[in-house]
Design a protein around this motif. Sequence first.
Motif, PDB file in Angstrom:
ATOM      1  N   ASP A 142      -6.748   4.183 -15.746  1.00  0.00           N
ATOM      2  CA  ASP A 142      -6.963   5.683 -15.941  1.00  0.00           C
ATOM      3  C   ASP A 142      -5.848   6.661 -15.135  1.00  0.00           C
ATOM      4  OD1 ASP A 142      -8.697   7.882 -16.120  1.00  0.00           O
ATOM      5  OD2 ASP A 142      -9.373   7.911 -14.145  1.00  0.00           O
TER       6      ASP A 142
ATOM      7  N   LEU B 167     -14.323  11.256 -19.931  1.00  0.00           N
ATOM      8  CA  LEU B 167     -13.938  10.426 -19.030  1.00  0.00           C
ATOM      9  C   LEU B 167     -14.415  10.541 -17.540  1.00  0.00           C
ATOM     10  CD1 LEU B 167      -9.995  10.593 -20.106  1.00  0.00           C
ATOM     11  CD2 LEU B 167     -11.681   8.761 -20.428  1.00  0.00           C
TER      12      LEU B 167
ATOM     13  N   LYS C 181      -8.013   5.572 -23.439  1.00  0.00           N
ATOM     14  CA  LYS C 181      -7.402   6.900 -22.564  1.00  0.00           C
ATOM     15  C   LYS C 181      -6.711   7.535 -23.647  1.00  0.00           C
ATOM     16  CE  LYS C 181      -6.627   9.251 -18.814  1.00  0.00           C
ATOM     17  NZ  LYS C 181      -6.784   9.564 -17.614  1.00  0.00           N
TER      18      LYS C 181
ATOM     19  N   ARG D  16     -12.219  15.069 -23.539  1.00  0.00           N
ATOM     20  CA  ARG D  16     -11.701  14.438 -22.380  1.00  0.00           C
ATOM     21  C   ARG D  16     -12.738  14.508 -21.261  1.00  0.00           C
ATOM     22  NH1 ARG D  16      -5.568  14.711 -20.003  1.00  0.00           N
ATOM     23  NH2 ARG D  16      -5.883  13.372 -18.265  1.00  0.00           N
TER      24      ARG D  16
ATOM     25  N   LYS E  61      -2.593  14.004 -15.430  1.00  0.00           N
ATOM     26  CA  LYS E  61      -3.299  14.722 -14.601  1.00  0.00           C
ATOM     27  C   LYS E  61      -2.582  14.728 -13.358  1.00  0.00           C
ATOM     28  CE  LYS E  61      -7.855  15.676 -16.228  1.00  0.00           C
ATOM     29  NZ  LYS E  61      -9.356  15.478 -16.173  1.00  0.00           N
TER      30      LYS E  61
END
Length: 365
Positions: free
Chosen positions: A137, A246, A229, A243, A143
Amino acid sequence: MIRTAVKASKSYEVLTGSGLLSSSGKIMRELCPGARKLLIVSETRVAPLYLEKVRESAKAQGFEVSEYIFEAGEASKNIGSVSGMWGVCAREGFTRTDLIAALGGGVTGDMAGFAAASFLRGIDVIQIPTSLLAMVDASVGGKTGIDLPEGKNQVGAFWQPVCVIEDTDCLKTLPDGVFTEGMAEVIKYAFIMDIPLYDLLRENASRGIGIRDDAELMERIVGMCVADKADVIMNDEFDNGRRQILNYGHTAGHVIEKKSDFSKPHGICVAKGMGIMIDACVAAGSLTEDEASKMKSLITAYGLPVTDDITPEEAREGAMNDKKKRGNTLSVILVNKIGDAQIVKMTPDEYTSFLRGKRTDDTPL
Ligand code: GLY
């Protein structure tokens, strides 16, 4: 080795396989031929295990290597640590063609990524995740950021890496608890979008976290999650729509995590958050008891919890800080059928009643 292509504002590959740490220098050199300096960011638990391998591999490729090692744990995920990284880069004379490598779990990747996104308005970062959670992840998708006392990941930037190097051998040395919490994110992909992954996890459920010793299976599982992902990122890099799926289990999970002062690990809280969403969907009549029981059995088979004692009011209060909130509307991620997530808009009041289900008061979820 599995190679997964991510095509976002930057196109890059995620390399997943055994023994990749020893080739990390060569990979970085090929991708960043003009880089002279490299800052390796790591933390006190990971550095003794893997730093030397990455450092030597980088030096052999002519990188001038600096290091920034912070105290392991979520409590370090703050501006002080990032400022420490900026300081090393400034003192060592890093230029825009130089490079930061994040060696560690999610906290390391998020902070090193943010330091790279902001130093000189942006230098390259390579993610080298060593935990299961970071491999499936945090390291993929760009991010980056830090926590504030007011909430998790409140300050940050989208900053895609130039490559993600995932050495699955690192999984062998993970403490049981750290491996287990990573499984929460793995299971999340199965629930939100991946029936073949769900089937694979179910077939191996009796082995529990013993699957960690099966290198081939782990490479396959991590590769499937990364492909999921990548698929999501390529459709919604900046988190304005798809998104958000997630985040299944994360809105309640983040509240539980913060309430525990981050003493409860992220993945454990996500598992609890998924359990809470499963119960709420059953109470709302949108998820069958049978499907719910399959979902909960999978979570518990891998040693994860499905309940917590936060109350609906606490969950609502905490959700007010959620980054998925737009105006006064929350995007709540629901799974009413394994393999298929939905984003449902709710007002805070609707969210509280949804969580409350059949409760008539504010008793724990
Ligand atoms: N960890 C959730 C995301 O990358 O969007």
